[in-house]
Structure formats: structure tokens, C-alpha cells
Design a protein around this motif. Structure first.
Motif, short mmCIF file in Angstrom:
data_model
loop_
_atom_site.label_atom_id
_atom_site.label_comp_id
_atom_site.label_asym_id
_atom_site.label_seq_id
_atom_site.Cartn_x
_atom_site.Cartn_y
_atom_site.Cartn_z
N ILE A 289 22.22 -96.77 -26.96
CA ILE A 289 22.39 -96.34 -25.57
C ILE A 289 23.27 -95.10 -25.51
O ILE A 289 22.97 -94.16 -24.77
CB ILE A 289 22.96 -97.50 -24.72
CG1 ILE A 289 21.89 -98.58 -24.55
CG2 ILE A 289 23.45 -97.01 -23.37
CD1 ILE A 289 22.42 -99.88 -23.99
N GLY A 290 24.32 -95.06 -26.29
CA GLY A 290 25.18 -93.88 -26.33
C GLY A 290 24.46 -92.64 -26.83
O GLY A 290 24.61 -91.55 -26.26
N PHE B 261 21.87 -87.39 -25.88
CA PHE B 261 20.74 -86.48 -26.03
C PHE B 261 20.12 -86.14 -24.69
O PHE B 261 19.76 -85.00 -24.42
CB PHE B 261 19.68 -87.07 -26.96
CG PHE B 261 20.04 -87.02 -28.41
CD1 PHE B 261 20.47 -85.85 -29.01
CD2 PHE B 261 19.95 -88.15 -29.19
CE1 PHE B 261 20.80 -85.79 -30.35
CE2 PHE B 261 20.28 -88.12 -30.54
CZ PHE B 261 20.70 -86.94 -31.12
N SER B 262 20.01 -87.13 -23.83
CA SER B 262 19.44 -86.91 -22.49
C SER B 262 20.33 -85.96 -21.69
O SER B 262 19.82 -85.12 -20.94
CB SER B 262 19.29 -88.24 -21.77
OG SER B 262 18.74 -88.05 -20.49
N GLY B 263 21.63 -86.08 -21.85
CA GLY B 263 22.56 -85.18 -21.17
C GLY B 263 22.44 -83.74 -21.62
O GLY B 263 22.80 -82.81 -20.90
N VAL C 6 14.09 -87.86 -24.77
CA VAL C 6 14.22 -89.01 -25.65
C VAL C 6 13.62 -90.23 -24.98
O VAL C 6 13.45 -90.27 -23.77
CB VAL C 6 15.70 -89.29 -26.01
CG1 VAL C 6 16.27 -88.19 -26.87
CG2 VAL C 6 16.54 -89.45 -24.75
N ALA C 7 13.29 -91.23 -25.78
CA ALA C 7 12.79 -92.49 -25.27
C ALA C 7 13.31 -93.60 -26.18
O ALA C 7 13.45 -93.42 -27.38
CB ALA C 7 11.26 -92.51 -25.26
N ALA D 291 19.49 -95.11 -19.92
CA ALA D 291 20.23 -94.11 -20.68
C ALA D 291 19.36 -92.88 -20.98
O ALA D 291 19.85 -91.76 -20.98
CB ALA D 291 20.74 -94.70 -21.99
N ALA D 292 18.06 -93.10 -21.22
CA ALA D 292 17.17 -92.00 -21.59
C ALA D 292 16.61 -91.26 -20.37
O ALA D 292 16.14 -90.14 -20.50
CB ALA D 292 16.01 -92.54 -22.42
#
Length: 67
Positions: free
Chosen positions: A23-24, A29-31, A36-37, A54-55
Motif C-alpha cells: 500500500i505504501g 508511485f501513484s503520488g 500502478v495497480a 492507494a493506487a
């Protein structure tokens, strides 16, 4: 052929922080605007929901027989 980067996170048993780490990483990466998935194996559907949050896109469970 298109190469899709991927990362598999594992541990010897439950309780070792796989989901927290995943999750981190997904959130980090999404930030950074990397697409990502998150995917998981096992019967717990809540983990896939957290991975999706999270993604920023749906998380998926890869084991439909246990769900």
C-alpha cells in the motif's frame, strides 16, 4: 512486444507486513503520477480494496475460487 514493469512482494507467512509495504509503494508511485495497480492472491477482499485506494484505480483479487 511491450514490456510491462512489475514487482512481486512476498513473505514466508502472514503478519510480515506485505500489505502495508504494498500500500505504501502504491501510494508513493501513484503520488508521482506513475500508473500502478494492485493485485493480491487470497480470500480477503478488503486488502484488494485498500490496494485500489492507494493506487487510485481498482485493486483486483487473482484467486476467484477463494473469494
Amino acid at each position: 512486444m511491450t514490456v510491462v514493469p512489475r514487482l512481486v512482494i512476498g513473505a514466508p507467512s502472514s503478519g510480515h507486513g506485505r500489505n502495508a509495504l504494498t500500500i505504501g509503494l502504491l501510494a508513493a508511485f501513484s503520488g508521482r503520477e506513475v500508473k500502478v495497480a494492485g493485485f493480491k492472491v487470497g480470500p480477503d477482499r478488503v486488502d484488494a480494496a485498500y490496494l485500489g485506494l492507494a493506487a487510485g484505480r481498482p485493486g483486483r483479487t487473482l484467486d476467484p475460487l477463494l473469494v
